[in-house]
Motif scaffolding. Structure first.
Motif, mmCIF file in Angstrom:
data_model
loop_
_atom_site.group_PDB
_atom_site.id
_atom_site.type_symbol
_atom_site.label_atom_id
_atom_site.label_comp_id
_atom_site.label_asym_id
_atom_site.label_seq_id
_atom_site.Cartn_x
_atom_site.Cartn_y
_atom_site.Cartn_z
ATOM 1 N N GLY B 103 4.437 -1.247 1.152
ATOM 2 C CA GLY B 103 4.628 -0.652 2.476
ATOM 3 C C GLY B 103 4.329 0.841 2.521
ATOM 4 N N ASP B 104 3.694 1.342 1.444
ATOM 5 C CA ASP B 104 3.344 2.752 1.401
ATOM 6 C C ASP B 104 1.986 2.945 2.092
ATOM 7 O OD1 ASP B 104 3.167 5.394 0.870
ATOM 8 O OD2 ASP B 104 2.771 5.197 -1.275
ATOM 9 N N LEU B 105 2.032 2.948 3.429
ATOM 10 C CA LEU B 105 0.804 2.983 4.226
ATOM 11 C C LEU B 105 0.349 4.407 4.517
ATOM 12 C CD1 LEU B 105 0.902 0.430 7.169
ATOM 13 C CD2 LEU B 105 -0.738 0.594 5.325
ATOM 14 N N PRO B 106 -0.982 4.628 4.469
ATOM 15 C CA PRO B 106 -1.475 5.921 4.940
ATOM 16 C C PRO B 106 -1.304 6.016 6.459
ATOM 17 C CG PRO B 106 -3.243 4.584 3.977
ATOM 18 C CD PRO B 106 -2.053 3.719 4.073
ATOM 19 N N ARG B 107 -1.359 7.214 7.017
ATOM 20 C CA ARG B 107 -1.217 7.371 8.466
ATOM 21 C C ARG B 107 -2.380 6.692 9.180
ATOM 22 N NH1 ARG B 107 2.874 10.618 10.323
ATOM 23 N NH2 ARG B 107 2.230 9.432 12.122
ATOM 24 N N LEU B 108 -2.100 6.111 10.363
ATOM 25 C CA LEU B 108 -3.143 5.452 11.145
ATOM 26 C C LEU B 108 -3.794 6.465 12.095
ATOM 27 C CD1 LEU B 108 -1.225 2.192 12.161
ATOM 28 C CD2 LEU B 108 -3.059 2.380 10.487
#
Lengths: 141, 170
Positions: B103-108
């Motif tokens: 769940g360590d997502l980059p910013r959208l």
């Protein structure tokens, strides 16, 4: 007569399944003006890191509000459909706050109605988004 | 002469690419709310919107709500753009699949504006959408996106969107 038109327009909006799903409620309607509120809902979030509502939910609100404004215009069409809608996003709506959209149907021709709309959260001085659009005017024959 | 490196096993490639897509699309509540899925063929994505009664906007026709169509187009544009933007980092291992899965997502990217043309009323059946990234710059991106139902050559709606790209951390 005017009250009658407002009632019909309100019924039209209240019969839209997706608007009900999004929890929309009309708070003012008449003379080509509509105000619709959409309470904050975690299911409509677009960015889980910030909790900001997705632009698509704001689009749905603007589209419904624009259609409601057209339906409530004194030259009330029998029905209407969106031809096009442009939305400019100024900022993310503050998480937890109700989003309020206001739309004005400022011109109606034989076949086309033009609207402008604004979406706001609790800070009414800084809009979340603005929109302009064209809707069809279906006149019963 | 150096030996050409062995290509990666196909299941490793697939797992990595699917994980990146799942992490991107699975993390957005509004995608789940509308029931949108994505089909991946290489780096090309197709958005799929399975029909449901509560997506209806005009019960007389009946037709899909214009707001749903707009949201579907915007979502397909956003995820397609993000996926392409992440592609190289995922492929080269700069972004770890484990981190994405955790769940360590980059910013959208953020939508700046969105213009939708409604071409035909949305019928009570599944819809599909595909986006074309016409420009993906350092700061801004332009995306065209189209949705159709039974017939690819008879689109129900098309849209043009501009996005503000997140700043790269390098």
């Amino acid at each position: 007569m005017e009250a009658d038109k407002a009632r019909i327009a309100r019924q039209f909006i209240d019969s839209i399944p997706h608007s009900l799903t999004l929890g929309m409620a009309i708070t003012e309607l008449g003379d080509g003006f509509a105000r619709i509120e959409m309470p904050y809902d975690a299911r409509f979030v677009g960015d889980p890191q910030t909790g900001v509502i997705h632009g698509g939910a704001v689009s749905a609100l603007m589209d419904t509000c624009g259609g409601a404004a057209v339906m409530s215009h004194p030259e009330a069409p029998v029905s209407t459909a969106t031809i096009d809608l442009r939305i400019d996003y100024m900022r993310g709506a503050t998480p937890g706050q109700t989003i309020v959209a206001e739309a004005t149907c400022y011109h109606v021709t034989r076949a086309v109605a033009f609207i402008r709309a604004t979406a706001m959260d609790d800070d009414r001085d800084r809009p979340v988004a603005t929109a302009s659009g064209a809707f069809t005017v279906e006149r019963g024959t | 002469m150096s030996k050409r490196p062995q290509p990666e096993p196909v299941q490793v490639v697939k797992q990595r690419r699917d994980a990146a897509l799942t992490a991107l699309a699975g993390g957005v509540p509004y995608i789940q709310f509308l029931g949108i899925r994505f089909d991946r063929r290489g780096d090309e994505l197709t958005g799929i919107l399975p029909f449901r009664d509560d997506l209806i906007g005009n019960p007389m026709l009946p037709a899909i709500h214009g707001g749903v169509t707009a949201a579907f187009l915007e979502m397909t544009a956003l995820i397609s753009l993000s996926y392409l933007w992440l592609w190289e980092d995922v492929e080269t291992g700069r972004i770890e699949v484990d981190a994405l899965e955790a769940g360590d997502l980059p910013r959208l990217p953020k939508t700046v504006d969105f213009t939708v043309d409604y071409l035909r009323s949305g019928l009570p059946r599944d819809a599909y959408a595909r986006a074309r990234i016409t420009r993906s710059g350092r700061r801004y991106a332009s995306v065209q996106v189209e949705a159709w139902q039974d017939n690819r050559d008879r689109p129900m709606a098309q849209a043009m969107a501009h996005f503000l790209m997140p700043l790269r951390e390098d």
